[in-house]
Scaffold this motif. Sequence first.
Motif, mmCIF file in Angstrom:
data_model
loop_
_atom_site.group_PDB
_atom_site.id
_atom_site.type_symbol
_atom_site.label_atom_id
_atom_site.label_comp_id
_atom_site.label_asym_id
_atom_site.label_seq_id
_atom_site.Cartn_x
_atom_site.Cartn_y
_atom_site.Cartn_z
ATOM 1 N N ASN A 74 0.765 -1.254 0.000
ATOM 2 C CA ASN A 74 0.000 0.000 0.000
ATOM 3 C C ASN A 74 0.791 1.297 0.000
ATOM 4 O OD1 ASN A 74 1.078 -0.313 2.439
ATOM 5 N ND2 ASN A 74 -0.836 -0.530 3.569
ATOM 6 N N VAL A 75 2.057 1.274 -0.369
ATOM 7 C CA VAL A 75 2.809 2.536 -0.364
ATOM 8 C C VAL A 75 2.384 3.420 -1.535
ATOM 9 C CG1 VAL A 75 5.091 3.569 -0.643
ATOM 10 C CG2 VAL A 75 4.777 1.704 0.953
ATOM 11 N N SER A 76 2.221 2.835 -2.713
ATOM 12 C CA SER A 76 1.807 3.618 -3.888
ATOM 13 C C SER A 76 0.606 2.958 -4.551
ATOM 14 C CB SER A 76 2.962 3.726 -4.888
ATOM 15 O OG SER A 76 2.461 3.968 -6.193
ATOM 16 N N GLU A 77 -0.465 3.716 -4.705
ATOM 17 C CA GLU A 77 -1.676 3.183 -5.345
ATOM 18 C C GLU A 77 -1.423 2.838 -6.812
ATOM 19 O OE1 GLU A 77 -4.606 2.167 -4.193
ATOM 20 O OE2 GLU A 77 -3.783 2.585 -2.202
ATOM 21 N N THR A 78 -0.595 3.632 -7.481
ATOM 22 C CA THR A 78 -0.295 3.357 -8.897
ATOM 23 C C THR A 78 0.410 2.017 -9.042
ATOM 24 O OG1 THR A 78 0.086 5.726 -9.159
ATOM 25 C CG2 THR A 78 0.752 4.308 -10.989
ATOM 26 N N LEU A 79 1.389 1.800 -8.168
ATOM 27 C CA LEU A 79 2.147 0.547 -8.230
ATOM 28 C C LEU A 79 1.230 -0.644 -7.954
ATOM 29 C CD1 LEU A 79 4.929 -0.825 -8.508
ATOM 30 C CD2 LEU A 79 5.216 -0.529 -6.040
ATOM 31 N N LYS A 80 0.404 -0.493 -6.932
ATOM 32 C CA LYS A 80 -0.531 -1.563 -6.574
ATOM 33 C C LYS A 80 -1.467 -1.859 -7.737
ATOM 34 C CE LYS A 80 -3.791 -2.345 -2.787
ATOM 35 N NZ LYS A 80 -4.149 -1.778 -1.460
ATOM 36 N N ASP B 51 8.718 8.241 -5.752
ATOM 37 C CA ASP B 51 9.738 9.167 -6.236
ATOM 38 C C ASP B 51 9.456 9.543 -7.692
ATOM 39 O OD1 ASP B 51 12.030 10.702 -5.892
ATOM 40 O OD2 ASP B 51 13.366 9.106 -6.592
ATOM 41 N N ILE B 52 9.147 8.544 -8.520
ATOM 42 C CA ILE B 52 8.816 8.803 -9.925
ATOM 43 C C ILE B 52 7.564 9.671 -10.024
ATOM 44 C CG2 ILE B 52 7.967 7.725 -12.050
ATOM 45 C CD1 ILE B 52 9.783 5.362 -11.501
ATOM 46 N N GLU B 53 6.551 9.335 -9.220
ATOM 47 C CA GLU B 53 5.314 10.129 -9.257
ATOM 48 C C GLU B 53 5.576 11.562 -8.802
ATOM 49 O OE1 GLU B 53 1.579 7.342 -8.520
ATOM 50 O OE2 GLU B 53 3.013 7.097 -6.892
ATOM 51 N N GLY B 54 6.542 11.724 -7.869
ATOM 52 C CA GLY B 54 6.855 13.051 -7.339
ATOM 53 C C GLY B 54 7.564 13.943 -8.342
ATOM 54 N N ALA C 61 6.071 -0.518 -15.123
ATOM 55 C CA ALA C 61 6.046 -1.959 -15.416
ATOM 56 C C ALA C 61 7.280 -2.657 -14.842
ATOM 57 C CB ALA C 61 5.945 -2.193 -16.921
ATOM 58 N N VAL C 62 8.448 -2.016 -14.969
ATOM 59 C CA VAL C 62 9.657 -2.606 -14.369
ATOM 60 C C VAL C 62 9.457 -2.757 -12.860
ATOM 61 C CG1 VAL C 62 12.094 -2.199 -13.828
ATOM 62 C CG2 VAL C 62 11.253 -1.778 -16.145
ATOM 63 N N LEU C 63 8.963 -1.702 -12.222
ATOM 64 C CA LEU C 63 8.787 -1.738 -10.757
ATOM 65 C C LEU C 63 7.707 -2.726 -10.334
ATOM 66 C CD1 LEU C 63 9.075 2.069 -9.861
ATOM 67 C CD2 LEU C 63 10.801 0.275 -9.561
ATOM 68 N N ALA C 64 6.623 -2.816 -11.107
ATOM 69 C CA ALA C 64 5.552 -3.765 -10.761
ATOM 70 C C ALA C 64 6.099 -5.190 -10.813
ATOM 71 C CB ALA C 64 4.368 -3.606 -11.715
ATOM 72 N N GLY C 65 6.901 -5.488 -11.832
ATOM 73 C CA GLY C 65 7.530 -6.806 -11.914
ATOM 74 C C GLY C 65 8.445 -7.046 -10.726
ATOM 75 N N GLY D 296 10.201 -4.509 -1.245
ATOM 76 C CA GLY D 296 9.158 -4.611 -2.263
ATOM 77 C C GLY D 296 8.236 -3.399 -2.281
ATOM 78 N N ALA D 297 6.970 -3.661 -2.603
ATOM 79 C CA ALA D 297 5.983 -2.577 -2.725
ATOM 80 C C ALA D 297 5.750 -1.876 -1.397
ATOM 81 C CB ALA D 297 4.668 -3.139 -3.265
ATOM 82 N N THR D 298 6.024 -2.548 -0.292
ATOM 83 C CA THR D 298 5.849 -1.936 1.035
ATOM 84 C C THR D 298 7.128 -1.232 1.496
ATOM 85 O OG1 THR D 298 6.530 -4.004 2.082
ATOM 86 C CG2 THR D 298 4.174 -3.651 1.798
ATOM 87 N N GLY D 299 8.141 -1.174 0.664
ATOM 88 C CA GLY D 299 9.411 -0.555 1.052
ATOM 89 C C GLY D 299 10.085 0.116 -0.136
ATOM 90 N N MET D 300 11.269 -0.383 -0.474
ATOM 91 C CA MET D 300 12.116 0.268 -1.477
ATOM 92 C C MET D 300 11.430 0.521 -2.829
ATOM 93 S SD MET D 300 15.725 -1.214 -2.911
ATOM 94 C CE MET D 300 14.904 -2.335 -4.065
ATOM 95 N N VAL D 301 10.805 -0.521 -3.397
ATOM 96 C CA VAL D 301 10.172 -0.341 -4.713
ATOM 97 C C VAL D 301 8.989 0.625 -4.612
ATOM 98 C CG1 VAL D 301 8.970 -1.487 -6.615
ATOM 99 C CG2 VAL D 301 10.957 -2.570 -5.593
ATOM 100 N N GLY D 302 8.234 0.540 -3.515
ATOM 101 C CA GLY D 302 7.145 1.494 -3.284
ATOM 102 C C GLY D 302 7.690 2.920 -3.225
#
Lengths: 294, 294
Positions: free
Chosen positions: A28-34, B160-163, A111-115, B149-155
């Motif tokens: 749940n850190v980024s809605e876009t990533l999720k 950062d990209i969205e920012g 897409a890279v990050l989602a993978g 992962g999505a709850t840490g570094m990749v999130g």
Amino acid sequence: MHNELQQFITKKLPIINAKLNSLLAATNVSETLKSSMAYSINAGGKRIRPLLVLATLEDLGVESEDALTVACAAELLHTYSLIHDDLPCMDDDNFRRGKPTNHIVYGEGVAVLAGDALQTLAFGSLTHLSDTSAQDTIRIIRLLSDASGATGMVGGQMLDIEGETKSVSLSELETIHVNKTGALLSFCIGAGAILAGLDEEKSAKLKDFAYHIGLAFQIQDDILDITSTTEELGKTAGSDALSEKSTYPSLLGLEGAMARLAEHHQSARESLAFLEAEHPLLGLFADYIVERES
Amino acid sequence: MHNELQQFITKKLPIINAKLNSLLAATNVSETLKSSMAYSINAGGKRIRPLLVLATLEDLGVESEDALTVACAAELLHTYSLIHDDLPCMDDDNFRRGKPTNHIVYGEGVAVLAGDALQTLAFGSLTHLSDTSAQDTIRIIRLLSDASGATGMVGGQMLDIEGETKSVSLSELETIHVNKTGALLSFCIGAGAILAGLDEEKSAKLKDFAYHIGLAFQIQDDILDITSTTEELGKTAGSDALSEKSTYPSLLGLEGAMARLAEHHQSARESLAFLEAEHPLLGLFADYIVERES
């Protein structure tokens, strides 16, 4: 498809899909990533890998609360590999299963990050098994790592890319596919055997089975690429011939490839002889892999 | 840099580098892939993350045969993230530490796969701990998954990209960096605490320490981007201002950012008060992070 296998799939699919989405819910850190991760997870996959885990346990007559988590870890891993394989710098596919690929919808960076995050989640989810000893949990995590990294799936994908610019022999082609596709299918069956506490001798037989269906799966993929239409496949048909890539039909001819497919099918079937069931689900899976049309 | 820290680093660096290369040695399906992975592993990283794992155990006065493996798992994970961050579809960096980035040397497809395989290897290597209970091994693997992962570094990388395309508040900037950089640094110290069998109260203090040095690290990065030359940094200086990205100096002014850096440094130092050593290595690390010039 055999009726018993169809019933098994109909019963298990909604359970697999619900579990996959509950594993994603915690990210749940980024809605876009999720959203990007969920897009590919819910893009119509046939769930062959998770179904193989569950079928292995069913055929062995063992129930495990953790089978579903292990099944979904394999699907998370598989989905990450599809997202990265479709990237412009890899196979550059705009469609998969008739839907725009992840980078077409979300952009390449996402897409890279989602993978990446799906791979992490696959390993992370295996640390939450509740009904399995810590030792067996570690064995399963190690099996997934060996199957999916440079010694398995990713190594095979790399050989596949290298093979695009040179002609490869039949044994090189087999090495590519044993790693690229076979290793993760083997994981599914091997992890099922660990959860079931299967002895070494029988585990070796299931490993043989996995080897043969892995190759059968790829040979049928190659055959479908030349005998099907884009509409039937849900992805671009005839792409192998266009790219002059070595395939089973290009090396063996269509009839030779079909004969090889039948051999692997037969061997897969024979390695299941130790199972007592008249119609083991794994055998029905082997039939399906050979007979499928997409 | 303090003499004791310098000695510690001089002693540990060759051991870390040898272990990293021995972990890579097992990855043998494709020589190109292995070479690409080794290129980035040996591209001159400062090994801050593995050194933090080893320093944590040293400060706690505990020896663990597995500390080196855990240390290297963190570096494998970090290296994968750098390869993917540098890709054209992400930060599009051609140089890092004065050397061409992975995709410049090997091409984008190989760089994606090398990153993927390094992540897998990070998790895989943690399944080979010899001196740690299976339960603690699983805790460490879960900690790495949660951190990366999505709850840490990749999130954090996603935020950062969205920012980059909108202005972010100071608290949003902190969330980005706590996840993007801080989470993996926290893993290093948290995993060290698990290996040392540290109690919860003291582990919480080390967690505070990790939080503060994570932010200090990023603030100093932002400051260096505007006060250093490209030559000093080994990467393009002034890139944040060019891209109009929100940074600590852009939100707080250079003096404000330096004051914030000093606060985190002070707080990091204070959370180490429970350690008995006069000059704990972790404290010297905090000093180094604040004082470093590249």
